[in-house]
Write a protein that holds these residues in place. Structure first.
Motif, mmCIF file in Angstrom:
data_model
loop_
_atom_site.group_PDB
_atom_site.id
_atom_site.type_symbol
_atom_site.label_atom_id
_atom_site.label_comp_id
_atom_site.label_asym_id
_atom_site.label_seq_id
_atom_site.Cartn_x
_atom_site.Cartn_y
_atom_site.Cartn_z
ATOM 1 N N LEU A 125 0.827 -1.206 0.000
ATOM 2 C CA LEU A 125 0.000 0.000 0.000
ATOM 3 C C LEU A 125 0.863 1.257 0.000
ATOM 4 O O LEU A 125 0.518 2.260 -0.635
ATOM 5 N N GLU A 128 2.044 1.713 -3.517
ATOM 6 C CA GLU A 128 0.971 2.256 -4.352
ATOM 7 C C GLU A 128 0.855 3.764 -4.158
ATOM 8 O O GLU A 128 0.705 4.524 -5.124
ATOM 9 N N PHE A 129 0.930 4.209 -2.907
ATOM 10 C CA PHE A 129 0.798 5.636 -2.626
ATOM 11 C C PHE A 129 1.977 6.409 -3.213
ATOM 12 O O PHE A 129 1.803 7.497 -3.767
ATOM 13 N N VAL A 325 -8.442 6.649 -3.420
ATOM 14 C CA VAL A 325 -8.095 5.320 -2.909
ATOM 15 C C VAL A 325 -8.437 4.262 -3.960
ATOM 16 O O VAL A 325 -7.678 3.317 -4.185
ATOM 17 N N ASN A 328 -5.878 4.392 -6.643
ATOM 18 C CA ASN A 328 -4.624 3.797 -6.172
ATOM 19 C C ASN A 328 -4.668 2.274 -6.213
ATOM 20 O O ASN A 328 -3.665 1.614 -6.491
ATOM 21 N N LYS A 329 -5.841 1.708 -5.920
ATOM 22 C CA LYS A 329 -5.991 0.251 -5.997
ATOM 23 C C LYS A 329 -5.699 -0.240 -7.412
ATOM 24 O O LYS A 329 -4.972 -1.221 -7.615
ATOM 25 N N GLY A 332 -1.994 0.198 -8.359
ATOM 26 C CA GLY A 332 -1.175 -0.846 -7.747
ATOM 27 C C GLY A 332 -1.333 -2.187 -8.449
ATOM 28 O O GLY A 332 -0.348 -2.914 -8.637
ATOM 29 N N ASP A 380 -3.699 -9.519 -6.478
ATOM 30 C CA ASP A 380 -4.923 -8.803 -6.837
ATOM 31 C C ASP A 380 -5.891 -9.677 -7.638
ATOM 32 O O ASP A 380 -7.094 -9.396 -7.667
#
Length: 422
Positions: A125, A128-129, A325, A328-329, A332, A380
């Motif tokens: 995470l 990803e950020f 968010v 970002n998912k 990623g 994922d």
């Protein structure tokens, strides 16, 4: 006293001052026999930088540390240096872009790279950020460079030097061509800068990385004492054995030799008439008449025996209540799919005028099934429901067309964003 720069090899922060020195006609000597991890921990070094970090510049008036401060000092040694602009507003904008390079670009590259090198714990995470934040910064930079050759004015300034040195680490270590292609003006700017004579003299030949470093797996520290004991025992046994025994050792060594890395099963499939790179190139280069050119070209190229198409739908869309968010998912997910770039093409659509947002995707994979190595390596995958496209169903085929061209509205909803994996 000459200016002496304390730094390790290939330190992009040291490059800032060295390039500024080339433009300013200032002589800067590199300290001799500097060994990172050793020299910078000595009492003598800690006197000039108590943090034990490099670079540090020794001057007639005392030491200066922090790379941007060193670069500014070197630049100031030349009166009316054009690297600082010719007007007050140019100077302010140069400082503006130096801050931007230091706050929006550099830290996010480091937050992406360092965990993959094992310097800090890798957290998906957090990565990803970092990538999302870096893309936001690069997008702003790309917009500015769309109408500007340099960051400020019409020639190289200190802002260009610091920005380029920060980008240098990204281009050479984590920012692959597929990543930077989203920012064509940044690409043009970077390659223009690194090929300037004063940059090239310090940086040398710059090459863009072809892959993102894999995450370093945690390994237990080796215990050197045990092999030594075993070696002694082996030595005693060898002494007692008959002369012919070395042949057994040689055989054992042959057996322990590393085996060639097995080929990816997808490389062993029968050749396909579809050349994936040709399709990706057509997709990227088609700017108008997308249906008539790109979509028609896709179906002309498509090989149903060598490739398969898949729809995917995120299982937990009710959780997608915050736009960034959700984005970002998806970002990623695409980043972790990098291992399949040679064998796949994908479109991910984020739909909805308001939350919860719906995430839907279309993927083209080599072979008739989703590659097993993708399922095994990309966690994922299990977050989505996957359905193979039935090309005999015209409705499904039309849905493929709409997803490839980012048709809006899509299934009755506006698109928050659309991302491409290619």
């Amino acid at each position: 006293m000459a200016l002496v720069l304390h730094t390790g090899n290939n330190n992009k922060n040291a490059f800032k001052a060295l390039i500024a020195a080339e433009y300013s006609g200032v002589k800067v000597e590199l300290v001799k026999n500097f060994e990172m991890g050793v020299t910078n921990k000595t009492p003598e070094f800690l006197k000039i930088n108590p943090m034990g970090k490099v670079p540090v510049l020794e001057t007639p008036d005392g030491p200066v540390f922090e790379s941007n401060a060193i670069a500014r000092y070197v630049t100031r040694l030349k009166t009316d240096n054009p690297l600082f602009g010719s007007t007050l507003i140019e100077y302010a904008r140069i400082e503006q872009w130096i801050d931007f390079a230091s706050l929006e670009i550099d830290p996010n590259i480091l937050r992406w790279l360092y965990p993959r090198l094992g310097f800090v714990v890798h957290l998906p995470l957090a990565e990803e950020f970092a990538i999302s934040s870096l893309k936001r910064g690069l997008s702003a930079l790309n917009t500015h460079l769309a109408s500007n050759t340099y960051l400020v004015g019409h020639s190289v300034t200190l802002a260009d030097i610091i920005m380029t040195c920060n980008l240098f680490l990204g281009f050479s270590r984590v920012m692959t061509k597929s990543f930077t292609s989203e920012f064509p003006h940044v690409e043009r700017y970077f390659w223009t800068m690194v090929n300037q004579p004063n940059f090239h003299k310090i940086l040398g030949e710059v090459k863009q990385t072809e892959s993102v470093p894999p995450v370093q797996s945690a390994k237990k520290p080796s215990q050197p004492k045990e092999p030594k004991k075993e070696a002694k025992k082996e030595a005693k046994k060898e002494a007692k054995k008959e002369p012919e025994k070395p042949k057994v050792v040689e055989a054992a060594e042959e057996e322990e030799a590393p085996k060639p890395k097995p080929k990816n099963p997808l490389d062993l499939l029968p050749p396909s008439k579809m050349v994936l790179d040709d399709w990706k190139r057509l997709y990227s280069n088609t700017k108008t008449n997308f249906r008539e050119v790109a979509i028609k070209g896709f179906w002309d190229m498509y090989d149903p025996e060598g490739y398969s198409l898949w729809f995917c739908d995120y299982k937990y869309n009710d959780e997608n209540t915050v736009s960034f968010v959700t984005l970002n998912k998806v970002t990623g997910f695409l980043q972790r799919m990098d291992l399949a770039r040679k064998y796949a093409f994908g479109k991910m659509l984020i739909a909805g005028a308001e939350p919860p947002f719906k995430v839907k995707g279309l993927w083209l994979f080599r072979g008739q099934e989703i590659p097993q190595f993708v399922i095994d390596e990309c966690y994922d995958m299990e977050l989505y429901d996957w359905k193979k496209v039935d090309l005999s169903d015209e409705a499904q085929k039309e849905r493929v067309n709409q997803m490839i061209e980012d048709q809006e509205p899509f299934e009755g909803e506006p698109l928050l964003d659309a991302k491409c994996f290619k």
